[in-house]
Design a protein around this motif. Structure first.
Motif, short mmCIF file in Angstrom:
data_model
loop_
_atom_site.label_atom_id
_atom_site.label_comp_id
_atom_site.label_asym_id
_atom_site.label_seq_id
_atom_site.Cartn_x
_atom_site.Cartn_y
_atom_site.Cartn_z
N ALA A 40 0.83 -1.22 0.00
CA ALA A 40 0.00 0.00 0.00
C ALA A 40 0.86 1.26 0.00
O ALA A 40 0.51 2.25 -0.64
CB ALA A 40 -0.96 0.00 1.19
N ASP A 58 -10.01 8.49 -2.59
CA ASP A 58 -10.11 7.91 -1.26
C ASP A 58 -9.21 6.68 -1.17
O ASP A 58 -8.88 6.06 -2.19
CB ASP A 58 -11.56 7.50 -0.92
CG ASP A 58 -11.75 7.19 0.57
OD1 ASP A 58 -11.02 7.79 1.39
OD2 ASP A 58 -12.61 6.36 0.91
N VAL A 59 -8.80 6.37 0.06
CA VAL A 59 -8.04 5.15 0.35
C VAL A 59 -8.73 4.49 1.53
O VAL A 59 -8.98 5.13 2.56
CB VAL A 59 -6.58 5.47 0.74
CG1 VAL A 59 -5.80 4.19 1.01
CG2 VAL A 59 -5.89 6.30 -0.33
N THR A 60 -9.05 3.21 1.41
CA THR A 60 -9.76 2.53 2.50
C THR A 60 -8.78 2.03 3.56
O THR A 60 -7.58 1.90 3.31
CB THR A 60 -10.54 1.31 1.97
OG1 THR A 60 -9.60 0.33 1.51
CG2 THR A 60 -11.49 1.70 0.85
N ASP A 61 -9.32 1.73 4.75
CA ASP A 61 -8.52 1.03 5.74
C ASP A 61 -8.39 -0.42 5.31
O ASP A 61 -9.27 -0.97 4.63
CB ASP A 61 -9.19 1.16 7.11
CG ASP A 61 -9.13 2.61 7.63
OD1 ASP A 61 -8.07 3.24 7.49
OD2 ASP A 61 -10.15 3.09 8.14
N GLU A 68 -15.79 6.31 1.79
CA GLU A 68 -16.67 7.44 2.10
C GLU A 68 -17.23 8.08 0.82
O GLU A 68 -18.09 8.95 0.91
CB GLU A 68 -15.94 8.48 2.95
CG GLU A 68 -14.78 9.14 2.29
CD GLU A 68 -14.24 10.32 3.12
OE1 GLU A 68 -13.59 11.18 2.54
OE2 GLU A 68 -14.51 10.37 4.34
N VAL A 106 -5.90 -3.04 0.72
CA VAL A 106 -6.14 -1.61 0.81
C VAL A 106 -6.62 -1.15 -0.57
O VAL A 106 -5.94 -1.40 -1.57
CB VAL A 106 -4.87 -0.84 1.21
CG1 VAL A 106 -5.10 0.67 1.19
CG2 VAL A 106 -4.38 -1.30 2.58
N PHE A 108 -7.65 1.64 -3.34
CA PHE A 108 -7.46 3.02 -3.79
C PHE A 108 -8.54 3.35 -4.81
O PHE A 108 -8.73 2.60 -5.77
CB PHE A 108 -6.08 3.18 -4.45
CG PHE A 108 -4.94 2.98 -3.49
CD1 PHE A 108 -4.54 1.72 -3.10
CD2 PHE A 108 -4.26 4.08 -2.97
CE1 PHE A 108 -3.51 1.54 -2.19
CE2 PHE A 108 -3.23 3.91 -2.07
CZ PHE A 108 -2.85 2.64 -1.68
#
Lengths: 257, 257
Positions: A40, A58-61, A68, A106, A108
Motif C-alpha cells: 500500500a 479515497d483510500v480505504t482502511d 466514504e 487496501v 485506492f
C-alpha cells in the motif's frame, strides 16, 4: 434507473455488466486498485508522484470494502466487472470479487475521466465512443511514470476524437476538474506518445473518427494496472477498464474555478 | 541575497536563523516532516486524507535528504531551524539536523502559505506580520483531521489580519494555489474554531491588528506536527514553525486558472 448512483450500483451487484460511460451523469466515477497492505505504501507513493494519471479520491482502511465516496456501497460487489491479478498477470475478470477479496487489501479509488463527460456534452463536445456504443479506447504510452518503491510503469491514456474547432473547449472544460485527470496530457500526434495504431487500443474498444476529428489524450486511471503488470505485484484486484465504481459524489464537488 | 532560493539556503546552512516569510519571493516554500519508514504509510495516508492542511509537494526515498524540489539542497542543513521530536514530545530545536538524521527517515515536503504571500502583496493585500517583523501566528483548532492509521490530531491554521475590503481579494488570490493550502478555511470568528485568544498563538508570534482588519485563517502545514504530538510518534524531525524549506520551484508552477 442507471441515472442514480445507488441504483446503478444495485444493478451491477445484481449482475448487469456494462462500461459505465454515460451512467449516473453528474456523479464522479472512480478507478479501483486494491493491493495487499505491504504494497500500500508503494501504491500511495506512486499516486502521489503521478497525480495526473492517479488523482486519489479515497483510500480505504486495510480489509474494509467501504469508502466514504459512497458509504452504503460494497467495493467487492458494486462494480460491473473486476480484474484479478497474480504476480502481474491478469488471471480472471469476475463480476463479483467477494470470493477473492482478502482481509489485508487496501483499496485506492482514483478519479476517472468519465466524470467530466457530462460537462463535455454540456459544452456541445460530442463523445464518439458513447454515440457508437463502445467502451472508451485506452493506450499504453512511451512515457514512464515516476517510479515509487517497487512500482514502475508507463503512463496510460484514454483517447477521445474531438472536432478540431472544439478542442480548445474540451481542454478548458476538463482543466476545471483536476481530481478526475483534468486537462489533456496530449492533443494530436499519437506517434509522439508511441501509439502506432489508434485502431488497436490496449484497453477498451476502438472508436471511429469523423472527418476533422483530432485525437485528444487524457491521463488514465488504468495507469496503476500497467504498473501492477510491469512490477509483477503478487496480488491485486482492480476494476476492468471502463467498468468503473460509480460514487455518490457530485462531479461539481471536484470542479475548480 | 535572500531573494534567490539557493543563496537563502546557503545562508541558513551557514548559520542564519530567521522565519522565512518574505524570503525568496516568488518561489514555493515547504513544511518538512520526516518520520521513520515504518510510520511513512500512516503519514502519507494522513496527508492524502487531509489535503487542505497537508498538500504534498514531494516525498523522499527513505534515508535520502534530497528532494526534486531543489536538487542541490540538503534537507538536513538547509532549513533555518528544525524541531526534534521523541515520543510526541519536542526535545530540541537545532539549526542543523545532521547529528540526529537517521537512515530510515522519509521526508515529506508540504506546501506552505508563505508561497502565496507575494501574490497577496501584488494584489495590494498588506501582510501585518511582515510589516511588524514577526513570525506568522498559528493556532491549533477544535477541528479534528481525518485520522489515518495511528495518526490523528487537530487542524492547525495560520492567521493573517486582512482589511475587510480586501478579504474577497485575499480569498481569490489564494484559491488559485491549492498546492500551498489554497483558499482560507475560515474568515472571522476565531471562537468558532475554538481559538479564545488571538494574542496567544500556539506557534509563531502574535501580530497586531489595524482597525477594520478581519482575522483570516488558512490551513497550515504545522498540522502534521500537532499529529506527531497527539499520536506520540516515537521519532520525527520537522522544520520549526515559520522556518521553512525554500525550494527552487516558482510559485507560478502551482497556480491554477
Amino acid at each position: 434507473m442507471l441515472g442514480i448512483p445507488s441504483e446503478a450500483r444495485q444493478a451491477f451487484r445484481a449482475g448487469t455488466v456494462t462500461p459505465t460511460s454515460g451512467i449516473a451523469d453528474g456523479y464522479a466515477q472512480a478507478n479501483l486498485v486494491a493491493v495487499p497492505a505491504d504494497w500500500a505504501y508503494d501504491m500511495l507513493l506512486f499516486t502521489q508522484r503521478n497525480p495526473k494519471p492517479c488523482p486519489v479520491l479515497d483510500v480505504t482502511d486495510a480489509g474494509s470494502p467501504v469508502t466514504e465516496l459512497a458509504p452504503d456501497a460494497d467495493l467487492r460487489t458494486d462494480l460491473p466487472r473486476y480484474r484479478l491479478w497474480h504476480n502481474g498477470k491478469l488471471i480472471d475478470e469476475p463480476t463479483d470479487a467477494r470470493a477473492v477479496w482478502r482481509d489485508d487489501l487496501v483499496a485506492f479509488l482514483i478519479g476517472c475521466s468519465f466524470t467530466f463527460e457530462g460537462a463535455l456534452r454540456e459544452a456541445k463536445v460530442p463523445l464518439r465512443h458513447l454515440d457508437q456504443g463502445r467502451n472508451v479506447p485506452m493506450y499504453r504510452t512511451n512515457r514512464p511514470c515516476r517510479p515509487a518503491g517497487r512500482l514502475a510503469g508507463p503512463l496510460v491514456v484514454s483517447m477521445r476524437p474531438i472536432p478540431a474547432d472544439l478542442v480548445a473547449a474540451a481542454v478548458q472544460v476538463t482543466a476545471r476538474v483536476p481530481a478526475v485527470h483534468g486537462a489533456p496530457v496530449h492533443v494530436g500526434s499519437p506517434a509522439t506518445l508511441g501509439i502506432t495504431d489508434l485502431g488497436s487500443p490496449d484497453y477498451g474498444e476502438p472508436v471511429e473518427f469523423t472527418a476533422g476529428d483530432v485525437p485528444v489524450f487524457w491521463a488514465c486511471g488504468v495507469t496503476p494496472q500497467a504498473a501492477l503488470e510491469r512490477s509483477a505485484v503478487p496480488f491485486a484486484i482492480t476494476h476492468s477498464p471502463g467498468h468503473m465504481f460509480v460514487t455518490d459524489v457530485p462531479e461539481a464537488t471536484y470542479r475548480l474555478g
